[in-house]
Design an enzyme around this catalytic site. Structure first.
Site, PDB file in Angstrom:
ATOM      1  N   ASN A  42     -19.015  16.922  -7.094  1.00 35.87           N
ATOM      2  CA  ASN A  42     -19.663  16.860  -5.777  1.00 35.87           C
ATOM      3  C   ASN A  42     -21.179  16.951  -5.947  1.00 35.87           C
ATOM      4  O   ASN A  42     -21.685  17.637  -6.845  1.00 35.87           O
ATOM      5  CB  ASN A  42     -19.114  17.893  -4.787  1.00 35.87           C
ATOM      6  CG  ASN A  42     -19.170  19.326  -5.249  1.00 35.87           C
ATOM      7  OD1 ASN A  42     -19.181  19.625  -6.440  1.00 35.87           O
ATOM      8  ND2 ASN A  42     -19.204  20.238  -4.302  1.00 35.87           N
ATOM      9  N   ILE A  43     -21.878  16.226  -5.099  1.00 35.45           N
ATOM     10  CA  ILE A  43     -23.344  16.140  -5.146  1.00 35.45           C
ATOM     11  C   ILE A  43     -23.842  16.363  -3.721  1.00 35.45           C
ATOM     12  O   ILE A  43     -23.687  15.482  -2.862  1.00 35.45           O
ATOM     13  CB  ILE A  43     -23.799  14.761  -5.680  1.00 35.45           C
ATOM     14  CG1 ILE A  43     -23.191  14.498  -7.068  1.00 35.45           C
ATOM     15  CG2 ILE A  43     -25.326  14.693  -5.724  1.00 35.45           C
ATOM     16  CD1 ILE A  43     -23.378  13.076  -7.585  1.00 35.45           C
ATOM     17  N   GLU A  44     -24.368  17.557  -3.478  1.00 36.61           N
ATOM     18  CA  GLU A  44     -24.769  17.907  -2.106  1.00 36.61           C
ATOM     19  C   GLU A  44     -26.225  17.512  -1.838  1.00 36.61           C
ATOM     20  O   GLU A  44     -26.946  17.047  -2.730  1.00 36.61           O
ATOM     21  CB  GLU A  44     -24.532  19.399  -1.874  1.00 36.61           C
ATOM     22  CG  GLU A  44     -23.047  19.724  -1.996  1.00 36.61           C
ATOM     23  CD  GLU A  44     -22.695  21.152  -1.652  1.00 36.61           C
ATOM     24  OE1 GLU A  44     -23.602  22.017  -1.578  1.00 36.61           O
ATOM     25  OE2 GLU A  44     -21.495  21.406  -1.458  1.00 36.61           O
ATOM     26  N   CYS A  53     -18.437  13.823  -2.249  1.00 33.99           N
ATOM     27  CA  CYS A  53     -17.387  14.601  -2.907  1.00 33.99           C
ATOM     28  C   CYS A  53     -17.163  14.123  -4.340  1.00 33.99           C
ATOM     29  O   CYS A  53     -17.482  12.978  -4.695  1.00 33.99           O
ATOM     30  CB  CYS A  53     -16.072  14.447  -2.153  1.00 33.99           C
ATOM     31  SG  CYS A  53     -16.041  15.227  -0.548  1.00 33.99           S
ATOM     32  N   GLU A  55     -14.394  13.306  -5.777  1.00 36.23           N
ATOM     33  CA  GLU A  55     -13.451  12.183  -5.868  1.00 36.23           C
ATOM     34  C   GLU A  55     -14.165  10.853  -5.645  1.00 36.23           C
ATOM     35  O   GLU A  55     -13.942   9.870  -6.351  1.00 36.23           O
ATOM     36  CB  GLU A  55     -12.340  12.335  -4.812  1.00 36.23           C
ATOM     37  CG  GLU A  55     -11.500  13.581  -4.966  1.00 36.23           C
ATOM     38  CD  GLU A  55     -12.046  14.790  -4.215  1.00 36.23           C
ATOM     39  OE1 GLU A  55     -13.277  14.999  -4.192  1.00 36.23           O
ATOM     40  OE2 GLU A  55     -11.227  15.534  -3.655  1.00 36.23           O
ATOM     41  N   CYS A  91     -10.597  15.645   0.824  1.00 35.96           N
ATOM     42  CA  CYS A  91     -10.915  15.537   2.259  1.00 35.96           C
ATOM     43  C   CYS A  91     -10.420  14.189   2.798  1.00 35.96           C
ATOM     44  O   CYS A  91     -10.056  13.282   2.038  1.00 35.96           O
ATOM     45  CB  CYS A  91     -12.420  15.702   2.476  1.00 35.96           C
ATOM     46  SG  CYS A  91     -13.389  14.231   2.103  1.00 35.96           S
ATOM     47  N   CYS A  94     -12.271  11.035   1.488  1.00 39.58           N
ATOM     48  CA  CYS A  94     -11.865  10.641   0.131  1.00 39.58           C
ATOM     49  C   CYS A  94     -10.475  10.006   0.135  1.00 39.58           C
ATOM     50  O   CYS A  94     -10.222   9.047  -0.598  1.00 39.58           O
ATOM     51  CB  CYS A  94     -11.915  11.837  -0.804  1.00 39.58           C
ATOM     52  SG  CYS A  94     -13.615  12.342  -1.182  1.00 39.58           S
TER      53      CYS A  94
END
Ligand code: THU
Length: 137
Positions: A42-44, A53, A55, A91, A94
């Protein structure tokens, strides 16, 4: 590759997570039908909604490389500083991305089972009555 081996790859991918806001770190390991492995994390983002996310990171890397046929994905997620032993289900967004590229009866999603092992569900089980490319054909 066993589900347990794929989950070990997802745990390695989790070490790459960029999650300074949620402190919830997720890794994914996506196996193509040709046997190639793609990792994602994940890369916020400070603006929150651009966050990606694990995935989708894995899928988008693979699709960029020309991959279109996928077998399985393992997902390992949990609070930073803790082992990812509880199930971290994908989620809805995804699941929809998976629906774009995968046969829902064939593609398998591997999660930790909370007891040191793995559980496996088809995309169909996680996205019943999903809308996909076949609906537009
Ligand atoms: N997240 C994932 O990367 N995959 C999942 O399966 C669930 C949630 C991320 C999104 C966000 O960066 C953080 O976990 C908390 O929701």
């Amino acid at each position: 590759m066993t589900n347990e081996e794929l989950m070990a790859e997802a745990k390695k991918a989790r070490e790459h997570a960029y999650a300074p806001y949620s402190h919830f770190q997720v890794g994914a390991a996506l196996l193509t039908k040709s046997g190639k492995l793609y990792h994602g994390c994940n890369i916020e983002n400070a603006a929150y909604s651009p966050s990606n996310c694990a995935e989708r990171t894995a899928f988008f890397k693979a699709v960029y490389d020309g991959e279109r046929e996928f077998e399985r994905i393992a997902i390992a997620g949990g609070p930073a500083g803790k082992e990812a032993e509880e199930p971290c289900a994908p989620c809805g967004v995804c699941r929809q991305v998976m629906m774009e590229f995968c046969d829902p009866d064939d593609f398998q999603i591997i999660l930790a089972d909370g007891k040191g092992g793995c559980l496996q569900r088809s995309l169909r089980e996680l996205l019943p009555l999903g809308f996909g490319p076949k609906n537009l054909a």
